[in-house]
Design a protein around this motif. Sequence first.
Motif, PDB file in Angstrom:
ATOM      1  N   ALA A 165       0.838  -1.205   0.000  1.00 32.21           N
ATOM      2  CA  ALA A 165       0.000   0.000   0.000  1.00 32.21           C
ATOM      3  C   ALA A 165       0.872   1.253   0.000  1.00 32.21           C
ATOM      4  CB  ALA A 165      -0.928  -0.001   1.212  1.00 32.21           C
ATOM      5  N   ASP A 166       1.963   1.215   0.767  1.00 28.26           N
ATOM      6  CA  ASP A 166       2.884   2.351   0.785  1.00 28.26           C
ATOM      7  C   ASP A 166       3.592   2.497  -0.552  1.00 28.26           C
ATOM      8  OD1 ASP A 166       2.254   2.989   3.415  1.00 28.26           O
ATOM      9  OD2 ASP A 166       3.767   1.653   4.236  1.00 28.26           O
ATOM     10  N   ASP A 167       3.903   1.366  -1.200  1.00 31.98           N
ATOM     11  CA  ASP A 167       4.494   1.433  -2.539  1.00 31.98           C
ATOM     12  C   ASP A 167       3.558   2.157  -3.499  1.00 31.98           C
ATOM     13  OD1 ASP A 167       6.806   0.103  -1.820  1.00 31.98           O
ATOM     14  OD2 ASP A 167       6.053  -1.866  -2.419  1.00 31.98           O
ATOM     15  N   ALA A 168       2.272   1.826  -3.403  1.00 38.08           N
ATOM     16  CA  ALA A 168       1.296   2.488  -4.270  1.00 38.08           C
ATOM     17  C   ALA A 168       1.232   3.980  -3.961  1.00 38.08           C
ATOM     18  CB  ALA A 168      -0.082   1.843  -4.097  1.00 38.08           C
ATOM     19  N   ALA A 169       1.276   4.319  -2.672  1.00 41.12           N
ATOM     20  CA  ALA A 169       1.254   5.734  -2.296  1.00 41.12           C
ATOM     21  C   ALA A 169       2.507   6.451  -2.783  1.00 41.12           C
ATOM     22  CB  ALA A 169       1.124   5.867  -0.783  1.00 41.12           C
ATOM     23  N   ALA A 170       3.658   5.774  -2.694  1.00 35.79           N
ATOM     24  CA  ALA A 170       4.905   6.384  -3.150  1.00 35.79           C
ATOM     25  C   ALA A 170       4.879   6.609  -4.662  1.00 35.79           C
ATOM     26  CB  ALA A 170       6.088   5.507  -2.756  1.00 35.79           C
ATOM     27  N   LEU A 171       4.390   5.612  -5.409  1.00 33.14           N
ATOM     28  CA  LEU A 171       4.313   5.780  -6.857  1.00 33.14           C
ATOM     29  C   LEU A 171       3.291   6.852  -7.220  1.00 33.14           C
ATOM     30  CD1 LEU A 171       5.154   4.912  -9.674  1.00 33.14           C
ATOM     31  CD2 LEU A 171       3.333   3.199  -9.615  1.00 33.14           C
ATOM     32  N   ARG A 172       2.166   6.870  -6.518  1.00 31.24           N
ATOM     33  CA  ARG A 172       1.166   7.907  -6.781  1.00 31.24           C
ATOM     34  C   ARG A 172       1.769   9.302  -6.580  1.00 31.24           C
ATOM     35  NH1 ARG A 172      -2.342   6.155  -3.715  1.00 31.24           N
ATOM     36  NH2 ARG A 172      -3.922   5.366  -5.157  1.00 31.24           N
ATOM     37  N   LEU A 173       2.486   9.465  -5.464  1.00 33.57           N
ATOM     38  CA  LEU A 173       3.123  10.757  -5.188  1.00 33.57           C
ATOM     39  C   LEU A 173       4.159  11.097  -6.264  1.00 33.57           C
ATOM     40  CD1 LEU A 173       3.696  13.210  -3.402  1.00 33.57           C
ATOM     41  CD2 LEU A 173       5.224  11.771  -2.042  1.00 33.57           C
ATOM     42  N   ALA A 174       4.965  10.097  -6.660  1.00 37.76           N
ATOM     43  CA  ALA A 174       5.981  10.340  -7.686  1.00 37.76           C
ATOM     44  C   ALA A 174       5.341  10.745  -9.012  1.00 37.76           C
ATOM     45  CB  ALA A 174       6.838   9.097  -7.869  1.00 37.76           C
ATOM     46  N   LEU A 175       4.262  10.065  -9.394  1.00 37.07           N
ATOM     47  CA  LEU A 175       3.580  10.406 -10.643  1.00 37.07           C
ATOM     48  C   LEU A 175       2.935  11.785 -10.566  1.00 37.07           C
ATOM     49  CD1 LEU A 175       1.915   6.955 -11.430  1.00 37.07           C
ATOM     50  CD2 LEU A 175       3.804   8.016 -12.676  1.00 37.07           C
ATOM     51  N   GLN A 176       2.321  12.082  -9.422  1.00 42.48           N
ATOM     52  CA  GLN A 176       1.726  13.406  -9.252  1.00 42.48           C
ATOM     53  C   GLN A 176       2.784  14.500  -9.347  1.00 42.48           C
ATOM     54  OE1 GLN A 176      -0.070  12.897  -5.425  1.00 42.48           O
ATOM     55  NE2 GLN A 176      -1.989  12.064  -6.220  1.00 42.48           N
ATOM     56  N   ALA A 177       3.936  14.259  -8.712  1.00 42.54           N
ATOM     57  CA  ALA A 177       5.013  15.248  -8.754  1.00 42.54           C
ATOM     58  C   ALA A 177       5.589  15.365 -10.165  1.00 42.54           C
ATOM     59  CB  ALA A 177       6.103  14.875  -7.754  1.00 42.54           C
ATOM     60  N   ASP A 178       5.758  14.233 -10.860  1.00 37.29           N
ATOM     61  CA  ASP A 178       6.261  14.286 -12.232  1.00 37.29           C
ATOM     62  C   ASP A 178       5.308  15.062 -13.132  1.00 37.29           C
ATOM     63  OD1 ASP A 178       8.494  12.859 -11.566  1.00 37.29           O
ATOM     64  OD2 ASP A 178       7.745  10.930 -12.298  1.00 37.29           O
ATOM     65  N   LEU A 179       4.015  14.794 -12.949  1.00 34.75           N
ATOM     66  CA  LEU A 179       3.028  15.518 -13.753  1.00 34.75           C
ATOM     67  C   LEU A 179       3.069  17.012 -13.440  1.00 34.75           C
ATOM     68  CD1 LEU A 179       0.663  15.683 -15.695  1.00 34.75           C
ATOM     69  CD2 LEU A 179      -0.862  15.033 -13.826  1.00 34.75           C
ATOM     70  N   ALA A 180       3.104  17.364 -12.158  1.00 31.04           N
ATOM     71  CA  ALA A 180       3.131  18.775 -11.783  1.00 31.04           C
ATOM     72  C   ALA A 180       4.401  19.461 -12.270  1.00 31.04           C
ATOM     73  CB  ALA A 180       3.009  18.913 -10.260  1.00 31.04           C
ATOM     74  N   SER A 181       5.547  18.769 -12.159  1.00 33.92           N
ATOM     75  CA  SER A 181       6.806  19.360 -12.612  1.00 33.92           C
ATOM     76  C   SER A 181       6.818  19.539 -14.125  1.00 33.92           C
ATOM     77  CB  SER A 181       7.975  18.488 -12.166  1.00 33.92           C
ATOM     78  OG  SER A 181       9.209  19.087 -12.487  1.00 33.92           O
ATOM     79  N   THR A 182       6.323  18.534 -14.847  1.00 33.73           N
ATOM     80  CA  THR A 182       6.248  18.651 -16.308  1.00 33.73           C
ATOM     81  C   THR A 182       5.268  19.747 -16.697  1.00 33.73           C
ATOM     82  OG1 THR A 182       6.691  16.283 -16.471  1.00 33.73           O
ATOM     83  CG2 THR A 182       5.857  17.367 -18.428  1.00 33.73           C
ATOM     84  N   TRP A 183       4.188  19.837 -15.952  1.00 33.05           N
ATOM     85  CA  TRP A 183       3.208  20.900 -16.198  1.00 33.05           C
ATOM     86  C   TRP A 183       3.846  22.277 -15.969  1.00 33.05           C
ATOM     87  CZ3 TRP A 183      -1.871  20.288 -17.824  1.00 33.05           C
ATOM     88  CH2 TRP A 183      -2.671  21.425 -17.795  1.00 33.05           C
ATOM     89  N   ALA A 184       4.631  22.408 -14.912  1.00 27.03           N
ATOM     90  CA  ALA A 184       5.312  23.677 -14.638  1.00 27.03           C
ATOM     91  C   ALA A 184       6.273  24.024 -15.770  1.00 27.03           C
ATOM     92  CB  ALA A 184       6.052  23.600 -13.310  1.00 27.03           C
TER      93      ALA A 184
END
Length: 467
Positions: A165-184
Amino acid sequence: MLRMDKRWIGLLPLLAAACSQAPAYRPPAAPLPAKFADADKVWGEAQPAAPATDKAWWRALGDPALDAMEDRLEQDNPSLAAILAKHRLAMAALRQSKAATMPDVESGGTLTRNRQSDDRPLRGSTQPSYYEADTVSATVSYELDLWGRVRDSVKAARANAQASADDAAALRLALQADLASTWAAMRGADLEIAILSDAVGAYQRADDVTHHRYDGGIATGIDVGRADAQLADAQAQLAQVRAQRAVLAHAVATLAGIPAGEAKIDTLDHPLSVIGAPSALPAALLQRRPDIAAAERRMYAANRAIGVARAARFPQISLGGNGGFQSMAVSSLISAPNAFWALGPQFSLPIFDGGRIKARIESARADWDAAAANYRGGVLQAMREVEDGLTSMDQLQQEGAAQTRAATAAGQAAKLSYELYIKGANTLLDVVTAETAELAARRRAAQVATQRVQTSIALVRALGGAA
């Protein structure tokens, strides 16, 4: 009513003394420094726990279009869907391990018609040639978990499920951050496109003026060439940034699970907001980072696995029984005279296994050492990422302020240089030089603003999603 055999009473002390063979669980001390290197904030000791994250931290950037894209990522990103499926697999494994704590009950039955051979050895003369053999039975077995093997297996499976479950949360956070950084980065390209578009328009007007002055005999061919070159260079830069913006938009769409050609993202001509660092940094960093929480849970699972391996050295005792009805006629199958049953304990004890159990214990201990090292490495990496983020945030803030002043001053110099050129008190070379410096300063200011946003996103990720 069945009475307990006196021989079974001797098992009660063993039941009372049942215990785990796993070592006492003590997570290794996190190597925390006294305080942050680049901030007056103190590191604090924290015990591993479930991560607590802000599920919509990116909203602080102030772009509703990004909010909608992050929602699409949650629904359609294939990498996230895959790791969530792995979590379901881990939960299924946990349920399977829990099943070992309950009795196993099985039932069966046979309804057969049989014929004996006339020449069967020892066959009695009164035995019929044809007969029925009908049986209905049930079997019950239950392992007495005297040495904690089953319980430690369940605890290890539960910890692994929590880690997944923590792995899923870590990947979710990483994807969200990658999306936000690419968006920026994409929004930064929007800013540069606006700056370059303004510059192309200004250079086009200046080029027209230079050609007009050349036709009137005021400007030289060198001035015309410089004006044309300046305009063409700005147009080339604009085309380059537009291509970069398209690539970034495609990356955004892919992260969100959308085919690249289908995403139509409108431009934005103002910068995103910088996410401020939390006021409390981060006494509870270990709780916030899902990757560290996952590493801690795997460390606990490895600890329990040592207990499972050690328990194999002791007898495995189970209670079992079976019973049912057996008859030569279905009509009289279920009746008291046809009942049969058997009840009693069973045990198995390894005597010689060629060192198999010892090797499994050593393997479990090695897994523990690896899990502990991974946990410590994760803490060190987390501290580095936080330190990097804090340092970059501070330096980029200073750089951004200085670059904004530079862009303002360059703009004033370019305006004054052009006015003097119109009045004949300046050369076009001075104008081109001043305007080139202004364009470079404005683009650099936009790039620094983008870097500040991306660094604030990276800091949120380093803090486990705490904004």
